[in-house]
Structures are given as C-alpha cells and as structure tokens.
Design an enzyme around this catalytic site. Sequence first.
Site, PDB file in Angstrom:
ATOM      1  N   ILE A  76      97.351  75.327 125.398  1.00 26.36           N
ATOM      2  CA  ILE A  76      98.207  76.424 124.935  1.00 26.36           C
ATOM      3  C   ILE A  76      98.458  77.466 126.022  1.00 26.36           C
ATOM      4  CG2 ILE A  76      97.602  76.116 122.511  1.00 26.36           C
ATOM      5  CD1 ILE A  76      95.750  78.598 122.795  1.00 26.36           C
ATOM      6  N   THR A  92      90.293  89.921 115.852  1.00 19.28           N
ATOM      7  CA  THR A  92      88.886  90.312 115.786  1.00 19.28           C
ATOM      8  C   THR A  92      88.672  91.787 115.504  1.00 19.28           C
ATOM      9  OG1 THR A  92      86.877  90.467 117.169  1.00 19.28           O
ATOM     10  CG2 THR A  92      88.963  90.610 118.301  1.00 19.28           C
ATOM     11  N   TYR A 130      87.068  91.459 126.107  1.00 22.99           N
ATOM     12  CA  TYR A 130      87.396  90.606 124.960  1.00 22.99           C
ATOM     13  C   TYR A 130      88.300  91.347 123.976  1.00 22.99           C
ATOM     14  CZ  TYR A 130      86.693  88.136 120.529  1.00 22.99           C
ATOM     15  OH  TYR A 130      86.896  87.489 119.340  1.00 22.99           O
ATOM     16  N   TRP A 140      82.254  88.596 112.775  1.00 28.29           N
ATOM     17  CA  TRP A 140      80.944  87.958 112.594  1.00 28.29           C
ATOM     18  C   TRP A 140      81.084  86.550 112.011  1.00 28.29           C
ATOM     19  CZ3 TRP A 140      76.488  91.694 110.810  1.00 28.29           C
ATOM     20  CH2 TRP A 140      76.557  92.895 111.546  1.00 28.29           C
TER      21      TRP A 140
END
Length: 286
Positions: A38, A102, A126, A151
Amino acid sequence: MKILVTGANGQLGNEMRVLAATYPQHEYFFTDVQELDICDGQAVRAFVGDNRIDVIVNCAAYTAVDKAEDNAELCDRLNHLAPGYLAEAAEACGAALIQVSTDYVFDGTAHVPYTEEVVPCPNSVYGRTKLAGEEAVMQKCSRAMIIRTAWLYSIYGNNFVKTMLRLGREREALGVVFDQIGTPTYAADLARTIFAAINQGIVPGVYHFSDEGVCSWYDFTVAIHRMAGITTCKVSPLHTDEYPAKAPRPHYSVLDKSKIKKTFGIEIPHWEDSLSRCLEKLKVES
C-alpha cells in the site's frame, strides 16, 4: 459488494477475515504487503480499479510506538502516505474507505472521555503520523470513515494480553503501570462494528470505538491473570516514570463512543466480558 481489507495478517485484519465468513453476500480481497504494497500508489490504484472495489478497510499500520521514534520515515510512509494512496484510489472509482486510527492522536492530558470534536494534539511520531493519515484520507476521499480505537488485542499476533499471560506464567512478580488510563478493545468487537457500518451504509466522518468501561494497564493485567487462573505471579502497580519508554504515552485516553453507537445503533460490550471471550478462544487455540 467487493471489499478490500489491507493489513489482513494483523490482529484486526485476521478478525475481519474470520467474521467475513458470516457475510457471504460480499466478495473479499484480503491483502498484506506480499499481495499489495500500500506504500506503492500506482499498485494501489491498479488493484482497486482492476478489481472494482466498493469498500476498502485499511487495517495496516506501523504500530511499534517506541521504534517509531527512530523510524519516523517508515512510520510516515505506512501511517500517512499509504492511507492517502488508498483514499485517492477509492475516490477514483467511487469506493468508500474505512481508516483505522488511534487514541494516540491525543496527548492524554484530559480527564473526561475524548469526543470526536476535541482537537487532536499528538505528542509522539506514531500519533503524529496517524493523524496525518486521517487528514490525508478525509481530504482525498469523499466517502471516508475514520475509526479511532485504543488498546487493541486479540488471539492473533503479539499484544498486551498474550504478553501478560506469558509473563504471568514465567515470573513470580511483575510491575505494570497504573497511571495510564484507557479502555481495552477486543479486535473482534471492532471488526463487528466495521461490518455494521459496511452493511448499513458508510456514513463519512470521524468516530471513536473501544469496548465499554475504564481501567489502567495494572487493572487490565490483574483481570487477565484472574480470568486465566494465574495465581503464582504478584502484580504490582508502577508509575509511568518507573517504566521508561522512548515515546510518551497518553495518561488518559478514554474515548467517547456515543456517536458511533447512535449512528449505527450498535451495543458495545464491557471490556471484561470481551476479555473473557478472548481468553476462552485462546484456551481453545492452545
């Protein structure tokens, strides 16, 4: 519908694969880097166009939070540029895109659950690359849906639950941070929610999803050991500064799920119930 699931060998991708069997009305393309890179925009456009994909679910990501601090370029390629290529390919053929994001897009300094209206403020490589991926997707695909989660664990791959099970059986004592608060999310529950969105019709926008309830990593570990019958390992609470890590972690990253529950009429299980289901599956697998 023709559904492309990228990152199909990861935790969420594998749960999507399992659940797909219960929705045989769709045609599926499960890919990982071996079948479709990708990060190669041209390859992505060709694959999506040639196979006339209707929905892309991007489960692929660079998720090694500490390693990301030293591998910012690779992390950006996977978490930012690649979702942009998927979004462009989706837009070119009128497809919808579900991008999994996230809780790390927030710095974790809040004291009440994060809604989708809160302005993101990541403080790690991140988190910054995942936010950049969200922005690229929303800019380039008119039928884009972002689902932020937190999580994540499952019976597949390496994750916190499996690590705590292993350490609990290997050690007599274990220290786990108690001042980072969030909600564990069973990847199978997230996969079910993704299918609910696909089957009911993608409603573009940003959404939050985790299981219900709140705990610390320490509480989570205690529950894992209790449910698994591990009694020989003493688990002690640690402060974050006693467990140094390269990338900063959010101290509080509880997500408000009101929007996704209302939009798709879904019920979300409590994290302890989902953990119990996961541990039962792990018992069967072993």
